[in-house]
Design a protein around this motif. Structure first.
Motif, short mmCIF file in Angstrom:
data_model
loop_
_atom_site.label_atom_id
_atom_site.label_comp_id
_atom_site.label_asym_id
_atom_site.label_seq_id
_atom_site.Cartn_x
_atom_site.Cartn_y
_atom_site.Cartn_z
N ASN A 194 49.07 39.00 28.01
CA ASN A 194 49.99 38.34 28.95
C ASN A 194 51.23 37.84 28.22
O ASN A 194 52.34 37.93 28.75
N SER A 195 51.03 37.31 27.00
CA SER A 195 52.19 36.84 26.23
C SER A 195 53.10 38.01 25.88
O SER A 195 54.32 37.91 25.99
N GLY A 252 49.94 45.08 37.79
CA GLY A 252 48.92 44.07 37.45
C GLY A 252 47.79 44.05 38.46
O GLY A 252 47.93 44.52 39.59
N MET A 253 46.64 43.51 38.04
CA MET A 253 45.52 43.34 38.97
C MET A 253 45.30 41.87 39.32
O MET A 253 44.60 41.55 40.26
P1 ADP Z 1 47.84 40.28 35.52
O1 ADP Z 1 48.16 40.22 34.05
O2 ADP Z 1 47.11 41.51 35.93
O3 ADP Z 1 49.01 39.99 36.41
P2 ADP Z 1 46.55 37.70 35.10
O4 ADP Z 1 45.51 36.99 35.92
O5 ADP Z 1 46.24 37.89 33.66
O6 ADP Z 1 46.78 39.10 35.82
O7 ADP Z 1 47.93 36.92 35.23
C1 ADP Z 1 48.39 36.49 36.49
C2 ADP Z 1 49.87 36.19 36.43
O8 ADP Z 1 50.10 35.04 35.62
C3 ADP Z 1 50.74 37.27 35.80
O9 ADP Z 1 51.06 38.29 36.73
C4 ADP Z 1 51.97 36.48 35.37
O10 ADP Z 1 52.84 36.28 36.47
C5 ADP Z 1 51.40 35.11 35.02
N1 ADP Z 1 51.25 34.91 33.56
C6 ADP Z 1 50.10 34.90 32.86
N2 ADP Z 1 50.32 34.66 31.55
C7 ADP Z 1 51.65 34.49 31.40
C8 ADP Z 1 52.52 34.19 30.29
N3 ADP Z 1 52.06 34.02 29.04
N4 ADP Z 1 53.85 34.07 30.55
C9 ADP Z 1 54.34 34.23 31.81
N5 ADP Z 1 53.57 34.51 32.89
C10 ADP Z 1 52.25 34.65 32.71
#
Ligand code: ADP
Length: 295
Positions: A194-195, A252-253
């Motif tokens: 995610n980062s 994304g999921m």
């Molecule tokens: P996905 O990665 O499939 O979207 P996640 O549940 O891992 O699903 O993340 C959900 C949402 O949270 C991401 O779509 C993003 O908008 C936000 N997000 C998560 N981690 C970060 C981060 N480090 N910086 C910015 N936004 C983030």
């Protein structure tokens, strides 16, 4: 019998059998004992109990189906990553072979990486299958810092490819703890990915930084922080990101963070984050160093 309540069956005058609560009380007047029997028709309460039980059974069924759905999405989410990597490594192998003078060292390297990812996918499936089959968790004494090193090495090519500078500030006084290493590695991989996603769209002149920090906090929990200076999370989205299926990414999921949260909770830890749009995000989670290891 005196003082107890017994559930028995009684015959009503109209011939119907009804459940009754029967209790007997004893009292004495002038040293003579008397007994009173109290008979209460509890048909209504019984009907209510049956309805409640049916409702609870239904709820349990719905919860089970919900969990299966979550599990299926979880598997799809976790398997998707190694599969994507396998596709790109295989594509690279084909390109190497097609070159006029194939570089066997490079080919070998890419094949090794393909193998590594395929084994990882297999490990995840194997692990999920065990998880479904029994309640026994695979907990053993693990060093959290080494899980971080493994997770970083699995993301190394992505980090390099996106010019991300990584900094590890890992405390050297952390005790080994009884956790499910594969699950905690999944949490770390999700947070790191995610980062990377949040950092890769930064303008080139801004250095992209990912810092992972571990330490023993005041409550004697191991705390791990994954910090980036990426685009951050819009304020309106902050309360939604831990819920399943919330995503702001086109492909994304939205399952990653909710799975991370469940895993950390099953380990009796807590996961949270702070984020400043345009400045960056820090995710942190805690893990107890002793005590309850059931989950
Ligand atoms: P996905 O990665 O499939 O979207 P996640 O549940 O891992 O699903 O993340 C959900 C949402 O949270 C991401 O779509 C993003 O908008 C936000 N997000 C998560 N981690 C970060 C981060 N480090 N910086 C910015 N936004 C983030």
């Amino acid at each position: 019998m005196v003082g107890e309540i017994r559930e028995v069956e009684g015959l009503r005058r109209d011939g119907m059998v009804v459940p009754i609560d029967l209790s007997v009380a004893e009292f004495s007047i002038n040293h003579i004992s008397y007994y009173t029997a109290i008979v209460r028709d509890v048909s209504l309460r019984k009907i209510q109990e049956q309805q409640d039980k049916a409702h609870l059974d239904e709820l349990a069924h719905v919860t089970r189906i919900g969990l299966m759905g979550e599990m299926a999405s979880g598997i799809a989410h976790e398997i998707n990553q190694p599969l994507t990597a396998i596709v790109s490594y295989s594509q690279a192998c084909i390109n190497f072979i097609r070159a006029e003078k194939p570089d066997l060292a490079q080919l070998g390297n890419a094949l090794n990486k393909t193998l590594e990812q395929a084994l990882r996918a297999g490990q995840i499936i194997h692990h999920m299958r065990d998880f479904v089959k029994s309640k026994t968790r695979h907990r053993s004494t693990v060093d959290v810092n080494s899980l971080i090193q493994i997770s970083i090495s699995l993301c190394n090519s992505d980090l390099k490819h996106n010019n991300i500078i990584q900094e590890l500030k890992l405390a050297n006084n952390l005790p080994g703890i009884a956790i499910d290493g594969v699950q905690i590695e999944q949490v770390l991989l999700n947070l790191i990915r995610n980062s990377i996603d949040a950092l890769k769209d930064l303008p080139l002149e801004i250095p992209r930084k990912l810092t992972i920090h571990t330490y023993l906090n005041q409550d004697n929990f191991i705390e791990c922080r994954v910090k980036d200076n990426g685009k951050g999370i819009a304020e309106a989205d902050q309360e939604k990101i831990l819920t399943p299926f919330f995503t702001t990414k086109p492909d994304g999921m939205g399952m990653g963070l909710s799975i991370c949260n469940s895993i950390i909770r099953a380990h009796h830890g807590v996961m949270s984050f702070s984020s400043y749009p345009g400045k960056g995000t820090t995710f942190y989670f805690t893990l107890p160093t002793q005590g309850k290891i059931n989950g």
